[in-house]
Design a protein around this motif. Structure first.
Motif, PDB file in Angstrom:
ATOM      1  N   ASP A  16       4.633  -6.794   0.261  1.00  0.00           N
ATOM      2  CA  ASP A  16       5.945  -7.197   0.812  1.00  0.00           C
ATOM      3  C   ASP A  16       7.197  -6.413   0.180  1.00  0.00           C
ATOM      4  OD1 ASP A  16       4.752 -10.220   1.128  1.00  0.00           O
ATOM      5  OD2 ASP A  16       4.016  -9.656  -0.812  1.00  0.00           O
ATOM      6  N   ILE A  79      13.023  -9.476  -4.721  1.00  0.00           N
ATOM      7  CA  ILE A  79      11.709  -9.838  -4.714  1.00  0.00           C
ATOM      8  C   ILE A  79      11.121 -11.232  -5.226  1.00  0.00           C
ATOM      9  CG2 ILE A  79      10.936  -7.297  -4.606  1.00  0.00           C
ATOM     10  CD1 ILE A  79       9.732  -7.889  -7.433  1.00  0.00           C
ATOM     11  N   ASP A  83       5.160 -11.895  -4.864  1.00  0.00           N
ATOM     12  CA  ASP A  83       5.267 -10.346  -3.821  1.00  0.00           C
ATOM     13  C   ASP A  83       4.156  -9.662  -4.287  1.00  0.00           C
ATOM     14  OD1 ASP A  83       7.056 -11.518  -2.325  1.00  0.00           O
ATOM     15  OD2 ASP A  83       8.804 -10.285  -2.779  1.00  0.00           O
ATOM     16  N   VAL A  85       3.582  -5.680  -4.508  1.00  0.00           N
ATOM     17  CA  VAL A  85       4.628  -4.806  -4.628  1.00  0.00           C
ATOM     18  C   VAL A  85       3.905  -3.543  -4.648  1.00  0.00           C
ATOM     19  CG1 VAL A  85       6.452  -3.852  -5.709  1.00  0.00           C
ATOM     20  CG2 VAL A  85       6.378  -6.124  -5.800  1.00  0.00           C
ATOM     21  N   ARG A 104       1.150  -7.335  -8.411  1.00  0.00           N
ATOM     22  CA  ARG A 104       1.790  -8.423  -8.072  1.00  0.00           C
ATOM     23  C   ARG A 104       2.939  -8.599  -8.815  1.00  0.00           C
ATOM     24  NH1 ARG A 104       0.046 -13.861  -5.689  1.00  0.00           N
ATOM     25  NH2 ARG A 104       0.940 -14.820  -7.350  1.00  0.00           N
TER      26      ARG A 104
END
Ligand code: ATP
Ligand code: MN
Length: 270
Positions: A16, A79, A83, A85, A104
């Motif tokens: 994301d 964020i 998400d 990442v 995460r």
């Protein structure tokens, strides 16, 4: 090489957001992709990124740096907690980007390190300057000997009301600020003696040698830390100050906010 290639593909699949811990223009060009939100986490936004988290310190420890970046990106709502990442950062000083970590955003408990700088009474650069003095003092000690120190930063009027002098205050009539080079020398010199430094929201040194007497109910600090750390934790619960402690016994620098340790640094790594 296919195993390695697959691993790298998996690491970046369906993410994301990308957290780029670099202010290098070519790194930004290389990694900034149109369909993934790219957050630059660096000391300065030299690349003019739309999504930017300012790093107040170098954070030599990768874990600490990533934690700060993620808390910062969450804090600025760049964020969200669910998400996935990817963080691109460095593990070795010689490099710009040499490390890729997927996590995460809610995978670790937030310590509040980001809010130490952004949502505190004292200015962010005052917090940073005090941390830097503590780190430097921890690295060098005082004439080669380990030294401890306690800095209480912000909400100074209330802190003064909840403390008493142990000795004359060398900063009584002065108007000096943390961050001035001469003040750093003075702070180091005076840290040989007992008590705490009290510093205002804007960085003015209000007093040295204060014995803190905050209410200590409900303050829970890790076992093994003594009176200095207890006083630091308690004063940050009892007032809106934050506190920075250099431990004489284990050499670590710890920052407290609202009674909790939100940051722990080893000066030897700086
Ligand atoms: N309430 C207080 N206010 C200000 N300074 C304090 C207070 N309590 C202790 N100190 C300072 O901390 C020093 C060290 O105390 P102590 O060893 O109990 O703390 P500590 O948490 O174990 O810290 P260190 O890790 O540096 O040893 C004392 O000599 C004193 O200067
Ligand atoms: Mn001790």
């Amino acid at each position: 090489m296919t195993g390695l290639g697959d691993l790298l593909d998996e690491l970046v699949a369906d993410i994301d957001a990308l957290l780029l811990f670099s202010q290098d223009g070519s790194a930004f060009e290389t990694f900034n992709e149109p369909d993934v939100s790219t957050v630059v986490v660096a000391k300065e936004n030299t690349v003019d990124a739309d999504e930017f988290v300012e790093l107040p310190l170098d954070f030599t420890d990768v874990g600490g740096r990533i934690r700060f970046g993620i808390e910062g990106a969450l804090g600025q709502e760049l964020i969200t907690e669910d998400d996935e990442v990817v963080c691109l950062t460095r593990s070795f000083e010689e490099n710009d980007v040499d490390t890729i970590i997927r996590i995460r955003a809610d995978e670790f408990t937030q310590t509040g390190v980001y809010s130490l700088f952004t949502n505190s009474r004292p200015d962010a650069d005052v917090v940073r300057d005090v941390l830097e003095v503590a780190i430097e003092l921890g690295k060098k000690g005082q004439k080669g000997k380990p030294v401890g120190a306690l800095f209480v930063v912000g909400d100074a009027g209330k802190v003064m009301n909840k403390s008493r002098p142990l000795s004359y205050n060398p900063f009584e009539k002065s108007h000096v600020h943390v961050g001035d080079p001469i003040v750093n020398v003075m702070l180091k010199e005076f840290s040989r003696l007992d008590g705490a430094f009290v510093i205002s929201d804007s960085g003015k040194i209000v007093s040295a040698y204060r014995y803190l007497e905050p209410a200590a109910e409900g303050v829970d600090i890790p076992k093994g830390l003594g009176a200095r750390h207890m006083a630091a934790g308690a004063i940050t619960r009892d007032t809106n100050a934050i506190a920075v402690v250099l431990s004489e016994s284990d050499g670590m620098v710890r920052a407290f906010k609202a009674g909790d340790i939100v940051l722990e640094l080893d000066p030897e790594e700086y």
